[in-house]
Motif scaffolding. Sequence first.
Motif, PDB file in Angstrom:
ATOM      1  N   GLU A   1      -3.226  -4.703   7.628  1.00 29.19           N
ATOM      2  CA  GLU A   1      -3.485  -4.498   9.073  1.00 29.19           C
ATOM      3  C   GLU A   1      -2.767  -3.253   9.598  1.00 29.19           C
ATOM      4  O   GLU A   1      -3.312  -2.505  10.405  1.00 29.19           O
ATOM      5  CB  GLU A   1      -2.968  -5.711   9.857  1.00 29.19           C
ATOM      6  CG  GLU A   1      -3.710  -7.018   9.567  1.00 29.19           C
ATOM      7  CD  GLU A   1      -4.625  -7.421  10.745  1.00 29.19           C
ATOM      8  OE1 GLU A   1      -5.545  -8.218  10.527  1.00 29.19           O
ATOM      9  OE2 GLU A   1      -4.413  -6.861  11.843  1.00 29.19           O
ATOM     10  N   ASP A   2      -1.511  -3.006   9.149  1.00 31.04           N
ATOM     11  CA  ASP A   2      -0.725  -1.911   9.751  1.00 31.04           C
ATOM     12  C   ASP A   2      -0.947  -0.567   9.055  1.00 31.04           C
ATOM     13  O   ASP A   2      -0.242   0.400   9.310  1.00 31.04           O
ATOM     14  CB  ASP A   2       0.775  -2.259   9.749  1.00 31.04           C
ATOM     15  CG  ASP A   2       1.223  -2.706   8.357  1.00 31.04           C
ATOM     16  OD1 ASP A   2       2.405  -3.024   8.170  1.00 31.04           O
ATOM     17  OD2 ASP A   2       0.337  -2.739   7.444  1.00 31.04           O
ATOM     18  N   ILE A   3      -1.972  -0.511   8.200  1.00 30.68           N
ATOM     19  CA  ILE A   3      -2.358   0.776   7.613  1.00 30.68           C
ATOM     20  C   ILE A   3      -3.436   1.385   8.496  1.00 30.68           C
ATOM     21  O   ILE A   3      -4.441   0.743   8.787  1.00 30.68           O
ATOM     22  CB  ILE A   3      -2.895   0.621   6.173  1.00 30.68           C
ATOM     23  CG1 ILE A   3      -1.749   0.358   5.208  1.00 30.68           C
ATOM     24  CG2 ILE A   3      -3.686   1.847   5.723  1.00 30.68           C
ATOM     25  CD1 ILE A   3      -0.898   1.599   4.944  1.00 30.68           C
ATOM     26  N   SER A   4      -3.223   2.642   8.979  1.00 28.72           N
ATOM     27  CA  SER A   4      -4.326   3.313   9.672  1.00 28.72           C
ATOM     28  C   SER A   4      -4.681   4.575   8.895  1.00 28.72           C
ATOM     29  O   SER A   4      -3.841   5.113   8.170  1.00 28.72           O
ATOM     30  CB  SER A   4      -3.980   3.626  11.124  1.00 28.72           C
ATOM     31  OG  SER A   4      -2.696   4.180  11.206  1.00 28.72           O
ATOM     32  N   VAL A   5      -5.921   4.992   9.028  1.00 30.79           N
ATOM     33  CA  VAL A   5      -6.425   6.119   8.242  1.00 30.79           C
ATOM     34  C   VAL A   5      -7.043   7.143   9.188  1.00 30.79           C
ATOM     35  O   VAL A   5      -7.945   6.809   9.954  1.00 30.79           O
ATOM     36  CB  VAL A   5      -7.475   5.666   7.203  1.00 30.79           C
ATOM     37  CG1 VAL A   5      -7.918   6.838   6.328  1.00 30.79           C
ATOM     38  CG2 VAL A   5      -6.931   4.525   6.339  1.00 30.79           C
ATOM     39  N   ILE A   6      -6.483   8.368   9.178  1.00 31.51           N
ATOM     40  CA  ILE A   6      -7.023   9.453   9.993  1.00 31.51           C
ATOM     41  C   ILE A   6      -7.792  10.395   9.078  1.00 31.51           C
ATOM     42  O   ILE A   6      -7.473  10.515   7.882  1.00 31.51           O
ATOM     43  CB  ILE A   6      -5.898  10.205  10.722  1.00 31.51           C
ATOM     44  CG1 ILE A   6      -4.833  10.742   9.749  1.00 31.51           C
ATOM     45  CG2 ILE A   6      -5.249   9.315  11.785  1.00 31.51           C
ATOM     46  CD1 ILE A   6      -3.718  11.532  10.392  1.00 31.51           C
TER      47      ILE A   6
ATOM     48  N   LEU B   1     -12.039  -0.599   7.641  1.00 33.03           N
ATOM     49  CA  LEU B   1     -10.880  -0.694   6.741  1.00 33.03           C
ATOM     50  C   LEU B   1     -10.510  -2.129   6.357  1.00 33.03           C
ATOM     51  O   LEU B   1     -10.186  -2.391   5.197  1.00 33.03           O
ATOM     52  CB  LEU B   1      -9.674  -0.016   7.403  1.00 33.03           C
ATOM     53  CG  LEU B   1      -9.844   1.458   7.799  1.00 33.03           C
ATOM     54  CD1 LEU B   1      -8.576   1.973   8.468  1.00 33.03           C
ATOM     55  CD2 LEU B   1     -10.209   2.301   6.590  1.00 33.03           C
ATOM     56  N   LEU B   2     -10.573  -3.081   7.305  1.00 33.25           N
ATOM     57  CA  LEU B   2     -10.075  -4.430   7.017  1.00 33.25           C
ATOM     58  C   LEU B   2     -10.953  -5.199   6.025  1.00 33.25           C
ATOM     59  O   LEU B   2     -10.420  -5.841   5.120  1.00 33.25           O
ATOM     60  CB  LEU B   2      -9.849  -5.192   8.321  1.00 33.25           C
ATOM     61  CG  LEU B   2      -8.788  -4.540   9.248  1.00 33.25           C
ATOM     62  CD1 LEU B   2      -8.651  -5.302  10.558  1.00 33.25           C
ATOM     63  CD2 LEU B   2      -7.443  -4.435   8.533  1.00 33.25           C
TER      64      LEU B   2
ATOM     65  N   PHE C   1       0.838  -1.202   0.000  1.00 36.16           N
ATOM     66  CA  PHE C   1       0.000   0.000   0.000  1.00 36.16           C
ATOM     67  C   PHE C   1       0.867   1.244   0.000  1.00 36.16           C
ATOM     68  O   PHE C   1       1.774   1.366   0.814  1.00 36.16           O
ATOM     69  CB  PHE C   1      -0.883  -0.004   1.249  1.00 36.16           C
ATOM     70  CG  PHE C   1      -1.911   1.098   1.267  1.00 36.16           C
ATOM     71  CD1 PHE C   1      -3.157   0.927   0.687  1.00 36.16           C
ATOM     72  CD2 PHE C   1      -1.619   2.315   1.860  1.00 36.16           C
ATOM     73  CE1 PHE C   1      -4.089   1.937   0.684  1.00 36.16           C
ATOM     74  CE2 PHE C   1      -2.549   3.342   1.864  1.00 36.16           C
ATOM     75  CZ  PHE C   1      -3.789   3.163   1.268  1.00 36.16           C
ATOM     76  N   LYS C   2       0.624   2.167  -0.948  1.00 41.65           N
ATOM     77  CA  LYS C   2       1.377   3.435  -0.995  1.00 41.65           C
ATOM     78  C   LYS C   2       0.565   4.480  -0.216  1.00 41.65           C
ATOM     79  O   LYS C   2      -0.610   4.693  -0.534  1.00 41.65           O
ATOM     80  CB  LYS C   2       1.541   3.876  -2.451  1.00 41.65           C
ATOM     81  CG  LYS C   2       2.642   4.938  -2.659  1.00 41.65           C
ATOM     82  CD  LYS C   2       3.067   5.096  -4.130  1.00 41.65           C
ATOM     83  CE  LYS C   2       1.961   5.500  -5.102  1.00 41.65           C
ATOM     84  NZ  LYS C   2       1.019   6.516  -4.574  1.00 41.65           N
ATOM     85  N   PRO C   3       1.152   5.104   0.821  1.00 40.19           N
ATOM     86  CA  PRO C   3       0.415   6.101   1.612  1.00 40.19           C
ATOM     87  C   PRO C   3      -0.208   7.177   0.730  1.00 40.19           C
ATOM     88  O   PRO C   3       0.331   7.509  -0.331  1.00 40.19           O
ATOM     89  CB  PRO C   3       1.496   6.696   2.520  1.00 40.19           C
ATOM     90  CG  PRO C   3       2.499   5.598   2.649  1.00 40.19           C
ATOM     91  CD  PRO C   3       2.518   4.918   1.312  1.00 40.19           C
ATOM     92  N   VAL C   4      -1.392   7.684   1.110  1.00 37.35           N
ATOM     93  CA  VAL C   4      -2.075   8.711   0.319  1.00 37.35           C
ATOM     94  C   VAL C   4      -2.629   9.816   1.218  1.00 37.35           C
ATOM     95  O   VAL C   4      -2.913   9.590   2.401  1.00 37.35           O
ATOM     96  CB  VAL C   4      -3.272   8.119  -0.487  1.00 37.35           C
ATOM     97  CG1 VAL C   4      -2.804   7.287  -1.651  1.00 37.35           C
ATOM     98  CG2 VAL C   4      -4.217   7.359   0.442  1.00 37.35           C
TER      99      VAL C   4
ATOM    100  N   VAL D   1      -8.283  13.240   4.376  1.00 33.88           N
ATOM    101  CA  VAL D   1      -8.032  11.835   4.721  1.00 33.88           C
ATOM    102  C   VAL D   1      -6.553  11.544   4.514  1.00 33.88           C
ATOM    103  O   VAL D   1      -5.992  11.906   3.473  1.00 33.88           O
ATOM    104  CB  VAL D   1      -8.863  10.891   3.812  1.00 33.88           C
ATOM    105  CG1 VAL D   1      -8.518   9.423   4.084  1.00 33.88           C
ATOM    106  CG2 VAL D   1     -10.362  11.120   3.988  1.00 33.88           C
ATOM    107  N   VAL D   2      -5.888  10.940   5.524  1.00 29.15           N
ATOM    108  CA  VAL D   2      -4.486  10.538   5.377  1.00 29.15           C
ATOM    109  C   VAL D   2      -4.386   9.052   5.729  1.00 29.15           C
ATOM    110  O   VAL D   2      -4.822   8.655   6.812  1.00 29.15           O
ATOM    111  CB  VAL D   2      -3.555  11.344   6.302  1.00 29.15           C
ATOM    112  CG1 VAL D   2      -2.103  10.895   6.134  1.00 29.15           C
ATOM    113  CG2 VAL D   2      -3.691  12.844   6.037  1.00 29.15           C
ATOM    114  N   ALA D   3      -3.893   8.238   4.793  1.00 30.17           N
ATOM    115  CA  ALA D   3      -3.740   6.790   5.007  1.00 30.17           C
ATOM    116  C   ALA D   3      -2.244   6.467   4.958  1.00 30.17           C
ATOM    117  O   ALA D   3      -1.583   6.797   3.975  1.00 30.17           O
ATOM    118  CB  ALA D   3      -4.479   6.011   3.934  1.00 30.17           C
TER     119      ALA D   3
END
Length: 276
Positions: A228-233, A221-222, A123-126, A154-156
């Motif tokens: 799993e280790d991607i969180s989105v604020i 998200l899942l 996953f590439k952060p966005v 949104v920041v992932a």
Amino acid sequence: MSPLLILTIFFSLFLTLRFTEMKTNNYIESSFWNFDTLFVPQQHPARDEHDTFFIKDPMYAQGFPEEYMDKVKTVHSQGGFGSQGYQYEWKREEAQKNVLRTHTTAVSARMLYQLAQQQKDGFKPVKLFSIDRVFRNETLDATHLAEFNQIEGVVADYNLTLGDLMGVLHAFFKKLGIEKLRFKPAYNPYTEPSMEVFSYHEGLQKWVEVGNSGVFRPEMLLPMGLPEDISVIAWGLSLERPTMIKYGIDNIRELVGHKINLQMVYDNPICQLTQS
Ligand code: FB9
């Protein structure tokens, strides 16, 4: 003075912070993307006609990603990913109901699902944003119409924390000349933890709520297939409130709608929210 100017200011603010705009050109959304993917239970009060405009024709949407819809059904009815879910009988028909979107967070859900599908191999952060109209069947008063323009960021990324959310909110509002922020615990069905954001308004000599925010839940998200280790604020606010506060307007009907005083529009100099 026009909301257009404020719109441009928020638009350029996000571009300066290197956010990418999300496509928001669909006012009509299925309940699935507007509510179910966001882990909003089907009996949640926001989902009845007192808060939401339901479309009569076409009443139902078609063409869902079936595999993903099954995962959403499971996390609502039985849980999973460490969650017990809501333990109720999730109905496909309820998710198919078309609505006028109540928030652009529906667009964020679509985008995050597409990204999860596209990026199976890492996953590439966005950083994403949206600014567009949303509709709520609410009681109309001086500051609320049945629609407003929602601004959403949104920041992932890997292992983002609540601290990262506070940091991003400080960076965002600093660009609007707002330094002093306070965070108050809040609740949204799709974020845990959630915070209301307040800033001290010198002119009004009081703390003003300038938005809402949170960390998207794993139950949202899942099932999308995000690692799993991607969180989105994420956070949200309106376009109308800053415009009203900036121009000392206390009735939203002076800002939008047929009652606005065009002379005041012509006479008011173009001005800029102080940019640091
Ligand atoms: O805009 C709001 N207040 C505001 C914002 C800016 C401002 O001045 C700017 C710098 C100059 C002054 C005021 N609010 C949000 C707070 C209140 O006005 C609130 O009473 C009304 N809210 C709207 C919804 O009303 C039903 C404003 C609207 C709102 C609320 C929440 C969200 C978006 C818009 C959200 C969200 C969210 C949360 C978590 C994850 C993703 C999105």
